[in-house]
Design an enzyme around this catalytic site. Structure first.
Site, PDB file in Angstrom:
ATOM      1  CB  CYS A   1      -0.876   0.066   1.257  1.00 51.07           C
ATOM      2  SG  CYS A   1      -1.897  -1.367   1.587  1.00 51.07           S
TER       3      CYS A   1
ATOM      4  CB  CYS B   1      -3.343   2.662   2.552  1.00 51.52           C
ATOM      5  SG  CYS B   1      -4.695   1.486   2.219  1.00 51.52           S
TER       6      CYS B   1
ATOM      7  CB  CYS C   1      -3.632  -1.778  -1.408  1.00 45.89           C
ATOM      8  SG  CYS C   1      -5.094  -1.249  -0.468  1.00 45.89           S
TER       9      CYS C   1
ATOM     10  CB  CYS D   1      -4.151   3.163  -1.067  1.00 52.07           C
ATOM     11  SG  CYS D   1      -2.921   1.829  -1.044  1.00 52.07           S
TER      12      CYS D   1
ATOM     13  CB  CYS E   1      30.423  -8.842  -6.437  1.00 45.20           C
ATOM     14  SG  CYS E   1      28.773  -9.462  -6.782  1.00 45.20           S
TER      15      CYS E   1
END
Length: 356
Positions: free
Chosen positions: A37, A41, A68, A71, A318
């Site tokens: 979200c 939200c 979500c 939202c 690395c």
């Protein structure tokens, strides 16, 4: 430049207060629901321990979370590009479908344009997003000892051949040929920066790579050759240990990796990898720095090749090697991931300095 996320506590407070200053720059992933979200939200707030925070939508998707529906965290990307909006909607309607380039073309979109748009917005192509969503489910079923047909159905592949082909592209073998009593076992590990494949014997970790790394197939082929094809699927003690150590690393509690490693390289290459493991978290070195540290100041190019040949990501770090001018250099897991790893590790450097 990527947004440097605040710590977990600050982001959790921002979530509780629906702080719109982080909108579009930080997202919350909820382990108990599998959903990610915006911090603004309106849904009921999850417990702190069930939250993970990422700096991009792509990282949330790669970690296996769904958007979500309250939202709509994908909406800004969809609004910015009609092609993205249409394809995301199509994927939501048919998550089980085996999408192809032909499908994209038939919808009236240019393949190269769509590829660039999804790479820019999510760090992956549309086809990679669709395939990864399905393949992860099948791998989990097989790793738990399930039948191939059950894995295929869980992965929502319409045909056995499509599932076998997708699996073979990932591991180099059809799923039916992967036993659970092999010398080497492949396991799937989910991290905040994307899914990884770990290959272990009963005593050592032989490989740890992000699933979309181009070299993964050839690396697996070399391991299979070394054990005469005896590669299976499932969990071994080293893969369980590295899973726990990766959880601690991304949670910000420990950057220490003690999982026993099996190196597959020349003595010189192994010397370089040992030198990489001596670089503290939060610190970077150049190829020439490493060459001097191992007593081979004229071997900078050979050091770079050894660095690129590393197949145990994060543990053999690395990603801590950068250009002599301070710029990010190539990284098999993607430069965006390299930047995020370096950002994550700054907290460990800060903690060490505070202890001093």
């Amino acid at each position: 430049m990527l947004f440097d996320l605040p710590d977990h506590d600050a982001l959790y407070q921002a979530l509780l207060h629906r702080d719109d200053r982080y909108d579009g720059q930080a997202y919350v992933c909820v382990a108990t629901t599998g959903i990610f979200c915006r911090l603004t939200c309106p849904a009921r707030k999850p417990k702190r321990e069930n939250c993970q925070f990422f700096g991009s939508v792509g990282e949330c998707i790669e970690a296996g979370f769904r958007a979500c529906k309250r939202c709509h965290p994908l909406q800004p990307m969809a609004d910015a590009d009609p092609a993205v909006a249409t394809l995301l909607a199509a994927l939501d309607q048919r998550p089980e479908y085996r999408w192809s380039e032909g499908d994209i073309t038939r919808m009236g979109f240019d393949l190269s344009t769509v590829r660039r748009s999804f790479k820019r917005q999510f760090g992956m192509t549309f086809l990679e997003m669709a395939r990864q969503r399905r393949l992860r489910e099948g791998f989990t079923v097989l790793s738990d000892g399930g039948k191939v047909i059950d894995a295929q159905l869980d992965a929502q592949f319409d045909s056995p051949s499509a599932f076998r082909a997708a699996f073979a592209r990932l591991l180099g073998q059809a799923p039916g040929s992967l036993g659970r009593d092999s010398l080497l076992l492949a396991d799937w590990i989910t991290t905040p920066l994307g899914d990884m494949i770990a290959v272990s014997s009963r005593t050592e970790l032989h490989l740890l790579e992000f699933v979309e790394r181009k070299a993964l197939k050839s690396e697996l082929a070399r391991l299979q050759k070394a054990v005469k094809g005896d590669l299976g699927i499932g969990s071994a003690p080293p893969s369980e240990q590295i899973r726990c150590e990766l959880d601690a690393f991304f949670a910000g509690t420990s950057a220490r990796f003690d999982t026993p490693l099996a190196y597959h390289g020349t003595p010189f290459t192994q010397q370089v990898w040992d030198a990489l493991r001596q670089i503290p978290p939060g610190v970077t070195r150049s190829y020439s720095d490493i060459a001097r540290e191992i007593g081979r100041p004229d071997a900078t190019r050979a050091v770079a090749r050894a660095n690129g040949a590393n197949q145990i990501a994060l543990v053999v770090p690395c990603h801590r090697v950068i250009g002599a001018d301070g710029s990010l250099t190539g990284y098999g897991g993607g430069l965006w991931r390299k930047q995020r790893l370096l950002d994550i590790e700054r907290q460990y450097l800060t903690s060490a300095n505070q202890l001093d």
